[in-house]
Design an enzyme around this catalytic site. Structure first.
Site, PDB file in Angstrom:
ATOM      1  N   ARG A   1       6.383 -49.306   6.005  1.00 21.77           N
ATOM      2  CA  ARG A   1       6.577 -49.932   7.494  1.00 21.77           C
ATOM      3  C   ARG A   1       7.989 -50.704   8.324  1.00 21.77           C
ATOM      4  NH1 ARG A   1       1.381 -49.540  10.440  1.00 21.77           N
ATOM      5  NH2 ARG A   1       0.366 -47.615   9.336  1.00 21.77           N
TER       6      ARG A   1
ATOM      7  N   ARG B   1       6.604 -52.842  14.213  1.00 23.94           N
ATOM      8  CA  ARG B   1       6.470 -54.238  15.203  1.00 23.94           C
ATOM      9  C   ARG B   1       7.074 -55.404  14.790  1.00 23.94           C
ATOM     10  NH1 ARG B   1       0.066 -53.051  16.550  1.00 23.94           N
ATOM     11  NH2 ARG B   1       0.408 -51.954  14.153  1.00 23.94           N
TER      12      ARG B   1
ATOM     13  N   ARG C   1       9.016 -49.716  21.979  1.00 23.25           N
ATOM     14  CA  ARG C   1       8.155 -49.503  21.835  1.00 23.25           C
ATOM     15  C   ARG C   1       8.114 -49.430  23.883  1.00 23.25           C
ATOM     16  NH1 ARG C   1       4.592 -48.919  22.808  1.00 23.25           N
ATOM     17  NH2 ARG C   1       2.878 -49.627  20.777  1.00 23.25           N
TER      18      ARG C   1
ATOM     19  N   ASP D   1       4.414 -40.661  12.171  1.00 25.93           N
ATOM     20  CA  ASP D   1       2.157 -41.436  11.683  1.00 25.93           C
ATOM     21  C   ASP D   1       2.462 -40.580  10.856  1.00 25.93           C
ATOM     22  OD1 ASP D   1       0.755 -43.955  12.259  1.00 25.93           O
ATOM     23  OD2 ASP D   1      -0.523 -42.022  11.931  1.00 25.93           O
TER      24      ASP D   1
ATOM     25  N   TYR E   1      -9.947 -39.986   8.566  1.00 23.92           N
ATOM     26  CA  TYR E   1      -9.391 -40.253  10.156  1.00 23.92           C
ATOM     27  C   TYR E   1     -10.487 -38.623  10.634  1.00 23.92           C
ATOM     28  CZ  TYR E   1      -6.536 -44.520   9.140  1.00 23.92           C
ATOM     29  OH  TYR E   1      -6.253 -45.856   8.830  1.00 23.92           O
TER      30      TYR E   1
HETATM   31  O1  CP3 Z   1       7.346 -47.033   7.108  1.00 22.68           O
HETATM   32  C1  CP3 Z   1       7.543 -47.243   8.246  1.00 22.68           C
HETATM   33  O2  CP3 Z   1       8.648 -47.261   8.825  1.00 22.68           O
HETATM   34  C2  CP3 Z   1       7.296 -45.348   8.587  1.00 22.68           C
HETATM   35  C3  CP3 Z   1       5.999 -45.282   9.997  1.00 22.68           C
HETATM   36  C4  CP3 Z   1       4.932 -45.094   9.574  1.00 22.68           C
HETATM   37  C5  CP3 Z   1       4.010 -45.945  10.643  1.00 22.68           C
HETATM   38  N1  CP3 Z   1       2.956 -45.055  10.040  1.00 22.68           N
HETATM   39  C6  CP3 Z   1       4.385 -46.016  11.531  1.00 22.68           C
HETATM   40  C7  CP3 Z   1       3.290 -47.014  12.336  1.00 22.68           C
HETATM   41  C8  CP3 Z   1       4.271 -44.843   8.358  1.00 22.68           C
HETATM   42  C9  CP3 Z   1       5.165 -43.861   7.016  1.00 22.68           C
HETATM   43  C10 CP3 Z   1       2.874 -44.965   8.541  1.00 22.68           C
HETATM   44  C11 CP3 Z   1       1.654 -44.207   7.664  1.00 22.68           C
HETATM   45  C12 CP3 Z   1       0.458 -44.293   8.185  1.00 22.68           C
HETATM   46  N2  CP3 Z   1      -0.427 -44.640   9.916  1.00 22.68           N
HETATM   47  C13 CP3 Z   1      -0.675 -44.657   7.105  1.00 22.68           C
HETATM   48  C14 CP3 Z   1      -0.756 -44.769   5.957  1.00 22.68           C
HETATM   49  C15 CP3 Z   1       0.435 -46.252   5.304  1.00 22.68           C
HETATM   50  C16 CP3 Z   1      -0.230 -47.149   5.370  1.00 22.68           C
HETATM   51  O3  CP3 Z   1      -0.607 -48.384   6.260  1.00 22.68           O
HETATM   52  O4  CP3 Z   1      -1.469 -47.479   4.654  1.00 22.68           O
HETATM   53  C17 CP3 Z   1      -1.662 -45.108   7.945  1.00 22.68           C
HETATM   54  C18 CP3 Z   1      -3.003 -44.995   6.957  1.00 22.68           C
HETATM   55  C19 CP3 Z   1      -1.643 -44.558   9.078  1.00 22.68           C
HETATM   56  C20 CP3 Z   1      -2.277 -45.024  10.166  1.00 22.68           C
HETATM   57  C21 CP3 Z   1      -2.116 -45.625  11.679  1.00 22.68           C
HETATM   58  N3  CP3 Z   1      -1.092 -45.586  12.045  1.00 22.68           N
HETATM   59  C22 CP3 Z   1      -2.806 -46.614  11.751  1.00 22.68           C
HETATM   60  C23 CP3 Z   1      -3.673 -47.757  10.901  1.00 22.68           C
HETATM   61  C24 CP3 Z   1      -1.807 -47.199  12.846  1.00 22.68           C
HETATM   62  C25 CP3 Z   1      -2.346 -48.671  13.374  1.00 22.68           C
HETATM   63  C26 CP3 Z   1      -1.175 -49.399  12.531  1.00 22.68           C
HETATM   64  C27 CP3 Z   1      -1.575 -51.070  13.188  1.00 22.68           C
HETATM   65  O5  CP3 Z   1      -1.407 -52.146  12.517  1.00 22.68           O
HETATM   66  O6  CP3 Z   1      -1.790 -51.137  14.216  1.00 22.68           O
HETATM   67  C28 CP3 Z   1      -1.246 -46.654  13.081  1.00 22.68           C
HETATM   68  C29 CP3 Z   1      -0.047 -46.835  14.606  1.00 22.68           C
HETATM   69  C30 CP3 Z   1       0.964 -47.264  13.479  1.00 22.68           C
HETATM   70  N4  CP3 Z   1       2.079 -46.326  12.800  1.00 22.68           N
HETATM   71  C31 CP3 Z   1       2.008 -48.619  13.833  1.00 22.68           C
HETATM   72  C32 CP3 Z   1       3.496 -47.873  13.313  1.00 22.68           C
HETATM   73  C33 CP3 Z   1       4.243 -48.883  13.911  1.00 22.68           C
HETATM   74  C34 CP3 Z   1       2.046 -49.382  14.884  1.00 22.68           C
HETATM   75  C35 CP3 Z   1       1.898 -48.543  16.617  1.00 22.68           C
HETATM   76  C36 CP3 Z   1       2.521 -49.398  17.357  1.00 22.68           C
HETATM   77  O7  CP3 Z   1       4.415 -49.185  18.001  1.00 22.68           O
HETATM   78  O8  CP3 Z   1       2.133 -49.548  18.810  1.00 22.68           O
END
Ligand code: CP3
Length: 356
Positions: free
Chosen positions: A27, A31, A40, A76, A153
């Site tokens: 990640r 943010r 964003r 994502d 999910y």
């Molecule tokens: O690593 C990176 O920089 C690449 C980007 C990346 C995102 N999601 C961006 C994201 C990667 C590799 C993921 C994978 C992901 N997404 C997983 C597996 C990894 C893990 O963390 O367990 C999972 C379970 C998801 C599902 C998901 N997408 C969730 C649970 C959320 C909400 C997270 C939160 O903290 O709010 C997302 C949204 C998401 N994916 C965000 C980002 C940067 C936040 C959204 C935003 O910018 O508003």
């Protein structure tokens, strides 16, 4: 053929000699970076994911601003079920939601068999553009969720606490669960092959929810599908990283899955895991992400402790044990990256036989 200027990450994945331990952060584009939040402001999350120019911009941010040794394509894991026809909403502060989750055979049947070259073309375009903009500075990682993590999910419809809906499915209708997992596994294998074709240098499978299963069910409902995907990946020398959170009960099996690198959360000493399986695979990890809340001297001490725990030699990719948290000061991550770059040299240099 163009050659990467910094290929430390790829060499460590393949357990080839390196001058220092490479570091990237799960990640890392997100943010906690003001520069990410500025992008964003212009686009909601899914629009960002679907706009290759913006994807390339945020993917490069941690390379430019933090100095990591690998980029990971911004996207994502949930774009895959979306491409299969599920409506996806990502709410600020609440996370992702599928308002129409899969609950029966009819829902499962309605899932489309997709061609990633069509439904996920925007990801492939983003990979190609990002590769170009990276200009061979560091390798680019592609990723997917594991079938089990995607299924949780798709069935729960949102982040869950007890996972009672998906657990109900596997115990009361295992045939439907397996049919779904199989369909997702085929899609993920095609998707990762398409990403490799588009130019990624490595791939990571995220099994974020593998750890909610018992060791036996983990093999049945998660690992067997991960192994199927790995066996179908057209390698071309592309390392495969398997990050399964909370499955320390199964490291031996993860090491035998065909993955080149096993990602660790922070629940075990990396040195102990290396003693167990470190000659079979490289290891990635494993600092507790909340250590980045601490002062920079404490971060430094913990980084050195982890480097020392892994010990001398190649096969370590430094990372956190899960994604970086959104309220971490970017300076703290910068300090961690600087420290790993400096302090890890002693664990690789030829002079290190003089170390105690
Ligand atoms: O690593 C990176 O920089 C690449 C980007 C990346 C995102 N999601 C961006 C994201 C990667 C590799 C993921 C994978 C992901 N997404 C997983 C597996 C990894 C893990 O963390 O367990 C999972 C379970 C998801 C599902 C998901 N997408 C969730 C649970 C959320 C909400 C997270 C939160 O903290 O709010 C997302 C949204 C998401 N994916 C965000 C980002 C940067 C936040 C959204 C935003 O910018 O508003």
């Amino acid at each position: 053929m163009t050659v990467l200027k910094n290929d430390l990450f790829l060499r460590a994945c393949k357990r080839l000699p390196v001058e220092r331990t490479p570091i990237w952060i799960m990640r890392q584009a997100g943010r906690y970076l003001p520069e990410y939040r500025a992008v964003r402001k212009k686009a909601d999350f899914l629009t960002l994911c679907k706009t290759p120019e913006l994807v390339a911009e945020v993917t490069l941010q941690p390379v430019d601003l933090i100095g990591v040794d690998a980029a990971i394509i911004f996207s994502d894991i949930l774009v895959v079920p979306e491409a299969m026809g599920m409506h996806l909403e990502i709410y600020e502060g609440r996370g992702p939601v599928f308002p129409n989750p899969i609950r029966n055979e009819a829902d499962a049947k309605a899932l489309k068999e997709i061609d990633p070259g069509i439904e996920l073309k925007y990801v492939l375009d983003a990979v190609a553009l990002t590769k170009k903009e990276l200009n061979q500075r560091v390798p680019l990682i592609g990723f997917s969720g594991s079938p089990w993590t995607l299924l949780t999910y798709m069935v729960e419809g949102q982040g869950a606490k007890t996972f009672s809906i998906v657990k109900n499915l596997i115990y009361n209708n295992p045939a439907l669960a397996h049919a779904l997992l199989d369909k997702i596994a085929n899609t993920v294998a095609n998707y990762l092959n398409a990403k490799i074709e588009a130019g990624v240098d490595a791939v990571q499978l995220f099994d974020t929810w593998g750890g909610i299963l018992s060791p036996h069910d983990f093999v049945t409902f998660s690992l067997s599908y991960i192994e199927k995907i790995i066996s179908r990946i057209k390698r071309k020398d592309i390392p495969i990283i398997l990050f399964a959170k909370g499955v320390h009960f199964s490291f031996q099996q993860l090491a035998e899955s065909g993955a080149d690198v096993v990602g660790l959360d922070w629940s075990m000493e990396i040195g102990d895991v290396r003693k167990m399986i470190g000659d079979k695979v490289a290891l990635q990890g494993n600092m507790d992400p909340t250590v980045l809340y601490a002062g920079q001297e404490q971060i430094r001490q913990e980084a050195i402790r982890i480097l020392r725990s892994f010990g001398h030699g190649t096969g370590h990719v430094f990372n956190l044990g899960h994604g970086i948290l959104p309220d971490v000061p970017p300076e703290n991550l910068k300090a961690l990256v600087r420290c790993v770059k400096e302090e890890s040299v002693q664990f690789h240099s030829s002079g290190s036989e003089f170390e105690s």
